[in-house]
Design a protein around this motif. Structure first.
Motif, mmCIF file in Angstrom:
data_model
loop_
_atom_site.group_PDB
_atom_site.id
_atom_site.type_symbol
_atom_site.label_atom_id
_atom_site.label_comp_id
_atom_site.label_asym_id
_atom_site.label_seq_id
_atom_site.Cartn_x
_atom_site.Cartn_y
_atom_site.Cartn_z
ATOM 1 N N THR A 65 -6.938 18.791 -13.346
ATOM 2 C CA THR A 65 -6.492 17.408 -13.534
ATOM 3 C C THR A 65 -7.203 16.492 -12.546
ATOM 4 O OG1 THR A 65 -4.601 17.901 -12.091
ATOM 5 C CG2 THR A 65 -4.208 17.909 -14.476
ATOM 6 N N ARG A 66 -7.613 15.344 -13.038
ATOM 7 C CA ARG A 66 -8.255 14.343 -12.187
ATOM 8 C C ARG A 66 -7.219 13.321 -11.743
ATOM 9 N NH1 ARG A 66 -12.485 9.627 -14.122
ATOM 10 N NH2 ARG A 66 -12.498 8.499 -12.125
ATOM 11 N N LEU A 67 -7.228 12.993 -10.466
ATOM 12 C CA LEU A 67 -6.371 11.916 -9.959
ATOM 13 C C LEU A 67 -7.092 10.591 -10.211
ATOM 14 C CD1 LEU A 67 -3.678 11.421 -8.374
ATOM 15 C CD2 LEU A 67 -5.101 11.216 -6.323
ATOM 16 N N VAL A 68 -6.496 9.729 -11.044
ATOM 17 C CA VAL A 68 -7.161 8.470 -11.412
ATOM 18 C C VAL A 68 -6.506 7.253 -10.777
ATOM 19 C CG1 VAL A 68 -8.019 9.427 -13.574
ATOM 20 C CG2 VAL A 68 -5.812 8.229 -13.557
ATOM 21 N N GLY A 69 -5.388 7.445 -10.092
ATOM 22 C CA GLY A 69 -4.728 6.338 -9.407
ATOM 23 C C GLY A 69 -3.865 6.867 -8.280
ATOM 24 N N LEU A 70 -3.909 6.176 -7.122
ATOM 25 C CA LEU A 70 -3.133 6.587 -5.959
ATOM 26 C C LEU A 70 -2.644 5.351 -5.237
ATOM 27 C CD1 LEU A 70 -2.216 8.859 -3.954
ATOM 28 C CD2 LEU A 70 -4.397 8.480 -2.765
ATOM 29 N N ASN A 71 -1.368 5.352 -4.858
ATOM 30 C CA ASN A 71 -0.822 4.267 -4.034
ATOM 31 C C ASN A 71 -1.137 4.515 -2.569
ATOM 32 O OD1 ASN A 71 0.413 3.385 -6.400
ATOM 33 N ND2 ASN A 71 2.412 3.104 -5.453
ATOM 34 N N PHE A 72 -1.410 3.434 -1.855
ATOM 35 C CA PHE A 72 -1.340 3.507 -0.410
ATOM 36 C C PHE A 72 0.126 3.701 -0.001
ATOM 37 C CE2 PHE A 72 -5.323 0.971 -0.737
ATOM 38 C CZ PHE A 72 -6.130 1.714 0.109
ATOM 39 N N TYR A 73 0.328 4.054 1.263
ATOM 40 C CA TYR A 73 1.684 4.166 1.812
ATOM 41 C C TYR A 73 2.474 2.898 1.497
ATOM 42 C CZ TYR A 73 5.396 4.027 5.314
ATOM 43 O OH TYR A 73 6.615 3.913 5.938
ATOM 44 N N ALA A 74 3.705 3.088 0.997
ATOM 45 C CA ALA A 74 4.518 1.946 0.572
ATOM 46 C C ALA A 74 5.961 2.054 1.035
ATOM 47 C CB ALA A 74 4.476 1.819 -0.946
ATOM 48 N N GLY A 75 6.228 2.874 2.053
ATOM 49 C CA GLY A 75 7.594 3.066 2.493
ATOM 50 C C GLY A 75 8.340 4.003 1.564
ATOM 51 N N GLN A 76 9.654 3.840 1.490
ATOM 52 C CA GLN A 76 10.493 4.715 0.671
ATOM 53 C C GLN A 76 10.405 4.281 -0.784
ATOM 54 O OE1 GLN A 76 12.176 7.502 1.564
ATOM 55 N NE2 GLN A 76 11.163 7.271 3.532
ATOM 56 N N LEU A 77 9.580 4.980 -1.518
ATOM 57 C CA LEU A 77 9.378 4.703 -2.936
ATOM 58 C C LEU A 77 9.370 6.032 -3.681
ATOM 59 C CD1 LEU A 77 8.592 2.240 -4.834
ATOM 60 C CD2 LEU A 77 6.251 3.036 -4.602
ATOM 61 N N PRO A 78 10.363 6.318 -4.535
ATOM 62 C CA PRO A 78 11.460 5.421 -4.913
ATOM 63 C C PRO A 78 12.453 5.246 -3.764
ATOM 64 C CG PRO A 78 11.828 7.588 -5.833
ATOM 65 C CD PRO A 78 10.459 7.627 -5.207
ATOM 66 N N GLY A 79 13.142 4.139 -3.786
ATOM 67 C CA GLY A 79 14.067 3.799 -2.721
ATOM 68 C C GLY A 79 14.064 2.309 -2.497
ATOM 69 N N PRO A 80 14.484 1.886 -1.323
ATOM 70 C CA PRO A 80 14.676 0.449 -1.092
ATOM 71 C C PRO A 80 13.386 -0.315 -0.839
ATOM 72 C CG PRO A 80 15.208 1.685 0.885
ATOM 73 C CD PRO A 80 14.931 2.702 -0.190
ATOM 74 N N ASP A 81 12.294 0.381 -0.518
ATOM 75 C CA ASP A 81 11.072 -0.303 -0.109
ATOM 76 C C ASP A 81 10.179 -0.602 -1.304
ATOM 77 O OD1 ASP A 81 11.958 -0.025 2.511
ATOM 78 O OD2 ASP A 81 10.955 1.907 2.744
ATOM 79 N N ARG A 82 9.366 -1.633 -1.144
ATOM 80 C CA ARG A 82 8.420 -2.013 -2.197
ATOM 81 C C ARG A 82 7.057 -2.309 -1.578
ATOM 82 N NH1 ARG A 82 11.977 -0.131 -4.570
ATOM 83 N NH2 ARG A 82 13.123 -0.900 -6.382
ATOM 84 N N GLY A 83 6.703 -1.512 -0.581
ATOM 85 C CA GLY A 83 5.446 -1.718 0.098
ATOM 86 C C GLY A 83 5.660 -1.992 1.565
ATOM 87 N N ALA A 84 4.554 -1.960 2.329
ATOM 88 C CA ALA A 84 4.639 -2.096 3.773
ATOM 89 C C ALA A 84 3.667 -3.112 4.343
ATOM 90 C CB ALA A 84 4.369 -0.731 4.425
#
Length: 272
Positions: A65-84
């Motif tokens: 499998t190829r990884l085609v998308g990756l988030n940078f660190y965004a805090g508690q996701l899923p959870g209360p955070d929506r990025g840092a």
């Protein structure tokens, strides 16, 4: 519904989460997918040990499998955070510490799209201060992405589910895209067009596609209401993806929806 010609990848941070992280790529492959995407897999740790990064790389390779998308660190996701990245203090420092870690990992697996979630408004903090910090950090992320030939994605979320997140419309997110490109001169910031989030905001989805297809770097889908698989709600997802293709979008479409009650492996019957 016809989804001919669309290129789908599975978001392994919302589907197959009943399995340990390192077993999810193989599960996606068994379901017929050769491409996946991920939120930052270690929400408590922006700088995991090399052994953890190597383990995920090996799991992706072993599954084919190829990884085609990756988030940078965004805090508690899923959870209360929506990025840092717009949060003054420790969280924005953690985002900066993550930039090269995430970018180097993406390069090692051939991933060329990195998503940077903006972060919530902080009570008692001037929004202008947060926006200035955000632009500074997004410029750093864009330059790091450019170093590996990748794009930086900016995403709009939805106000009902993320009331403290400031980018809750396509125009708001694209405005940030434009600011980042102007600041860096690299033109590698792009809009992450999530049809579920935009529909929750009540936006005119065909108009959004018409306006921003040329600045879209990645697409994500879920039906609405419910954030389930296509066909569980009322969104004309096949028509919208067809419109995107006709407008020139040839990238991946991430399946970022909640699995059915029967489990993740049973959540792709709509594709047949």
């Amino acid at each position: 519904m016809s989804f001919s010609d669309a290129r789908f990848d599975v978001n392994l941070s919302i589907l197959f989460t009943e399995l340990p992280l390192l077993e999810r790529p193989a599960a996606a492959a068994a379901a017929g997918f050769d491409a996946v995407e991920l939120w930052w897999p270690w929400p408590d740790n922006p700088t995991p040990d090399q052994a953890e990064l190597d383990g995920l790389r090996s799991a992706l390779d072993a599954a084919g499998t190829r990884l085609v998308g990756l988030n940078f660190y965004a805090g508690q996701l899923p959870g209360p955070d929506r990025g840092a990245l717009s949060l003054p203090g420790t969280e924005s420092e953690r985002f900066r510490a993550n930039i090269d870690v995430a970018t180097d990992f993406a390069a090692s697996v051939g991933c060329t799209a990195l998503n940077a979630l903006y972060g919530n408004r902080v009570e008692g903090t001037d929004p202008a201060v947060q926006d200035a910090l955000a632009l500074e950090n997004l410029a750093l992320a864009a330059r790091a992405a450019d170093r590996i030939g990748a794009i930086l994605l900016i995403e709009a979320l939805n106000a009902p589910e993320s009331p403290l997140y400031p980018l809750v419309s396509a125009p708001a997110a694209v405005e940030v895209v434009d600011r980042v490109n102007a600041a860096t001169g690299l033109d590698n910031a792009r809009f992450l067009l999530d049809l579920y989030h935009l529909s929750m905001n009540g936006e005119d989805l065909p108009a959004v596609v018409d306006a921003y297809a040329d600045r879209t770097g990645h697409v994500q889908i879920a039906d609405n209401p419910g954030r389930g698989a296509p066909g569980t709600g009322t969104l004309p997802l096949a028509d919208l993806l067809s419109q995107l293709r006709k407008a020139g979008y040839a990238g991946w479409t991430g399946l970022e929806y909640k699995p059915s009650a029967a489990g993740s492996a049973a959540s792709f019957t709509w594709l047949s």
